[in-house]
Design an enzyme around this catalytic site. Structure first.
Site, PDB file in Angstrom:
ATOM      1  N   THR A 213      -2.641   1.542   1.079  1.00 50.64           N
ATOM      2  CA  THR A 213      -2.731   2.338  -0.138  1.00 50.64           C
ATOM      3  C   THR A 213      -2.653   1.534  -1.261  1.00 50.64           C
ATOM      4  OG1 THR A 213      -0.433   2.528  -0.335  1.00 50.64           O
ATOM      5  CG2 THR A 213      -1.433   4.281   0.669  1.00 50.64           C
TER       6      THR A 213
ATOM      7  N   LYS B 228       6.692  -4.015   8.400  1.00 51.47           N
ATOM      8  CA  LYS B 228       6.514  -2.525   7.887  1.00 51.47           C
ATOM      9  C   LYS B 228       6.545  -1.753   9.102  1.00 51.47           C
ATOM     10  CE  LYS B 228       3.646   0.723   5.212  1.00 51.47           C
ATOM     11  NZ  LYS B 228       2.444   0.750   4.511  1.00 51.47           N
TER      12      LYS B 228
END
Length: 324
Positions: free
Chosen positions: A57, A175
């Site tokens: 993103t 992550k």
């Protein structure tokens, strides 16, 4: 070099602000560096624990290397060492990843945010070897594994983390996305993965952090968030509740967040539109001026767009009403 103990709190997965009218392919200097500087200072002042740039993103696939370097240089200059910064360095293969890691290291970047090579479906063997090779090639740069099954064709099972634990000493954090299609099971292997790679700080997504806490307790030291770009206060408050072991407060915050409009009407379609969703809801919230989406990730169905805008506005209203 950074270690897992340096990676705590909310890891802000930031957008890459785009100059107005410059989302098209023909613009090779599209990054709004003034807004980048403002965004970086705001997030640090609000209490985020680290910054990870140019993930999905963050429009990693829509930017040139020169744009990424300029963007990251600005972040480093503003951060001034106050929080760790991980530069997004995901490419099609090992040699290009190493080349880019060295360029970012020259800027003073201490960490690389790196997903598996985006082509062949990886085996456990070549997945581990990939990160081991990066550790050998650039031993002075810490690594954040971008463990997203939607994009990297791997579920990142415990066997992978066993390999990381044995062969990848510069991997210090991850992550950790898990199974977005089945949120109840998205963290099912977290305890075993943490045991397998004890030098890695695992960061679950913000909305799953309380579930992760239920699994591993005070071993959980952080989370990652794209939502923080709409206003970091709720997720910073959630991290503080986790740090305090305050499950009642965690529940209150999650109740607030679950009460917001859902920007994702169909998780099965999310991988088609996640860049656009994050950019548009960020703009709607108004905390950061993320600017237009970049080519080729610009299309979004009207019903998704309406929900996304409503979600961003509702997040901003919640921040103003209860968290500032």
């Amino acid at each position: 070099m950074l270690t897992k103990d340096d990676v705590r709190g909310v890891s802000a997965m930031i957008p890459t602000p785009c100059k107005e009218g410059q989302g098209g392919w023909q613009y090779e200097d599209s990054v709004d560096l003034d807004e980048t500087a403002r965004m970086t200072e705001q997030l640090i002042a609000a209490g985020i624990g680290s910054i990870a740039a140019n993930g999905t993103t963050g429009e990693c696939a829509a930017l040139t290397l020169e744009e990424k370097l300029a963007f990251t240089r600005t972040i480093i200059e503003v951060a001034r060492g106050r929080v760790p910064v991980f530069a997004g360095i995901t490419t099609l293969g090992t040699k290009e990843t190493v080349r880019q890691m060295r360029k970012f290291r020259e800027l003073g970047v201490e960490g690389g945010f790196v997903g598996l090579p985006l082509w062949q479906t990886p085996t456990i063997t070549n997945s581990v070897k990939f990160y081991a090779d990066l550790a050998e090639a650039v031993p002075e740069m810490a690594l954040m594994v971008y463990a997203n099954p939607l994009f990297f064709k791997s579920t990142f099972p415990v066997e992978f983390w066993e390999g990381v634990g044995k062969h990848c000493p510069t991997v210090v954090t991850c992550k950790y996305v898990g199974n977005l299609m089945d949120p109840k099971n998205m963290l099912i292997d977290l305890p075993a993965s943490m045991d397998a790679a004890p030098h890695v700080q695992f960061l679950p997504i913000d909305f799953a952090a309380p579930m992760a806490y239920d699994l591993v307790g005070d071993r959980l030291k952080g989370m990652w968030s794209t939502s923080c770009a709409m206003g970091p206060e709720p997720v910073v408050a959630l991290q503080r509740a986790i740090d305090a072991g305050d499950k009642a407060r965690m529940g209150e915050i999650m109740h607030d967040l679950h009460g917001l409009p859902n920007a994702i009407p169909d998780f099965k379609e999310f991988s088609k539109y996640n860049v656009q969703v994050e950019k548009i809801r960020c703009n709607a919230a108004g905390y950061i001026k993320a600017g237009p989406c970049r080519a080729p990730y610009e299309d979004l169905p009207d019903d998704w767009r309406a929900l996304t805008v409503a979600s961003g506005k509702a997040w901003a209203e919640l921040c103003a009403r209860k968290y500032r």
